[in-house]
Design an enzyme around this catalytic site. Structure first.
Site, PDB file in Angstrom:
ATOM      1  CB  CYS A  77      14.771  16.348   7.596  1.00 39.80           C
ATOM      2  SG  CYS A  77      15.492  14.848   8.323  1.00 39.80           S
TER       3      CYS A  77
ATOM      4  CG  HIS B  91      18.852  19.073   8.648  1.00 45.15           C
ATOM      5  ND1 HIS B  91      17.633  19.557   9.062  1.00 45.15           N
ATOM      6  CD2 HIS B  91      18.854  17.743   8.929  1.00 45.15           C
ATOM      7  CE1 HIS B  91      16.929  18.574   9.589  1.00 45.15           C
ATOM      8  NE2 HIS B  91      17.640  17.458   9.509  1.00 45.15           N
TER       9      HIS B  91
END
Length: 481
Positions: free
Chosen positions: A329, A425
């Site tokens: 991310c 994630h």
């Protein structure tokens, strides 16, 4: 309802314990926390964002998580500013003073109680968690998550105190006595948490605490380290060993000031062949076999922090020397050429250079992407799994994507087996991905790992410990009235 004498006393973990106990005993429990402040968040099946702790507690209940379990989430993006997530969607960035002084607290409280009642229509009992300390008198008129919730729900309220930090008598007595009489009567008992040593030495103290507080001590929970429960607060990282070990594959996660979703690395911590630690220095990064750049709630600020600390050049040198480096991310964004924030989504800095390792450029937009997903690596269809996305950046990839998502979209950027980034994630919660990165260090390694099994074992062990140490008959007496 579990409330605390302070922050980090163990409310979230005890809430999860009772969620599992009630499920084991044939009830249909669900967790609820009106307002959560955390950088660890999760995505519900319908694409809404909540605090990670409530997602974990939902797992303990054996049910899918939902936005009603945590209607207000505050995600700090700076020392004085947080992104406000209301009913699972971003509602703007606010300073602490604006949030507490200018927000219509009654309207916000009415909104969170709507969520509570929707939960209560489907589940029983609702296991409520408070936030921080109940004795912050200056915040009582702004409360939407502690005793105001207890009153509105008419909840049997249990005060949790951390004996390990000291001052347990004063913190319990003071927390109860400071409450207004109408709220004080809701406190039905006390749980002493994080006790070290011989519990028999506290028998007299337990009696004295009951005498001065006027409520029973319902249990004394020992300090434990052998039970895996995902943690909400990054304060837990301070207790982890932060150094390389001989004979292990050393994985260094770059510790960022605004690091988000550190639970991305829980699975790696529990692989026997791996030693995972959080690195803030050149020596710690150099000693690692693998480096991971984690997510961040303020990517530009954290990129500039790396530059200021001299770690940018260290990471570039290690990359050029062939050390595996992976980004998740915000870490993926930092591995690119440039990060732009023209509309001030994250802060006041409009752009900064990235590390330039990956051929990608990121621009922050006002719309946040929150989705669960399944993926398959494009370079190896044996590397696959599930995860979730939470980000406001849109990244242009001038190179090969890392994987294909179940919705047909591509994700991330693949430079080679030792260098890639992704928005997913939880990517390391999948055994095939763990095997893929560890084989860059040890080509013959095999991984036999199941995060789901690890979680279930943890919930059940925790429930067994609490059953042993807590007066459950009294607690059932409270909820059956």
């Amino acid at each position: 309802m579990f409330v605390g004498t302070g922050s980090d006393v163990g409310k979230s973990v005890l809430n999860a314990a009772f969620c599992r106990i009630f499920m084991q005993d044939g009830y249909s429990p669900a967790p609820f926390k009106a307002q959560n402040m955390a950088l660890n968040s999760f995505v519900t099946p319908d694409g809404l964002e909540i605090g990670r702790a409530q997602a974990v507690q939902a797992e303990a209940c054996g049910i899918p998580c939902s936005v009603e379990m945590n209607p207000v989430l505050l995600k700090p993006s700076g020392d004085m500013v947080s992104q406000v997530v209301l009913n699972g969607k971003p509602a703007g960035n606010k300073s602490a003073s604006k949030y507490f002084l200018e927000t219509n607290r009654d309207a916000l409280f009415a909104e969170v109680m709507k969520s509570y009642h929707r939960l209560a229509e489907r589940y029983n009992p609702i296991v409520i968690e408070g936030a921080g300390s109940i004795s912050e008198m200056n915040l009582w008129d702004k409360d939407i998550t502690n005793m105001r919730v207890a009153e509105a729900a008419d909840a049997a309220t249990i005060l949790v105190a951390d004996i390990d930090r000291g001052g347990v008598f004063a913190s319990v007595y003071g927390s109860i006595q400071l409450l207004p009489p109408n709220q004080r009567k809701l406190i039905k008992g006390v749980l002493i948490n994080k006790f070290r040593g011989d519990e028999s030495l506290f028998h007299e103290g337990r009696r004295m605490l009951e005498e001065i507080s006027g409520v029973p001590v319902l249990g004394v929970i020992p300090w434990f380290r052998d039970i895996f429960i995902e943690q909400e607060d990054s304060v837990v990282l301070d207790h982890l060993k932060n150094q390389p070990q001989k004979g292990k594959i050393n994985i260094a996660v770059v510790r960022l000031k605004h690091m988000a979703n550190f639970t991305d690395f829980d699975s790696l911590r529990h692989v026997p062949e791996v030693n995972l630690y959080y690195a803030e220095s050149e020596d710690a990064l150099t000693a690692a076999d693998i480096i991971i750049l984690p997510g961040s709630k303020n990517t530009i600020a954290d990129m500039e922090m790396l530059r200021h600390r001299g770690l940018e050049s260290v990471l570039m040198r290690l990359h050029q020397n062939g050390k595996p480096i992976y980004g998740i991310c915000g870490g993926f964004q930092m591995m690119g050429k440039i990060i732009q924030d023209p509309d001030g989504v994250e802060g006041n800095v409009s752009q900064t250079k990235g590390l330039g390792i990956l051929p990608v450029e990121t621009v922050f937009k006002g719309k946040k992407k929150t989705e669960q997903c399944r993926f398959e690596f494009l370079n190896d269809d044996n590397v696959k799994g599930s995860g979730y996305e939470i980000h406001m950046g849109v990244t242009k990839v001038d190179g090969n994507p890392l994987c294909r998502l179940n919705n047909g979209e591509n994700d991330g950027c693949f430079l080679n087996e030792k260098t890639w980034g992704t928005y997913i994630h939880g990517v390391f919660d999948n055994a095939s991905v763990i095997r893929e990165i560890l084989r860059q260090v040890n080509p013959d390694i095999e991984i036999n790992f199941s995060l789901r099994d690890l979680k279930e074992e943890g919930f059940n062990k925790l429930a067994g410990l609490v059953r042993e140490k807590v007066d459950l008959e009294r607690i059932y007496g409270f909820i059956r009235k």
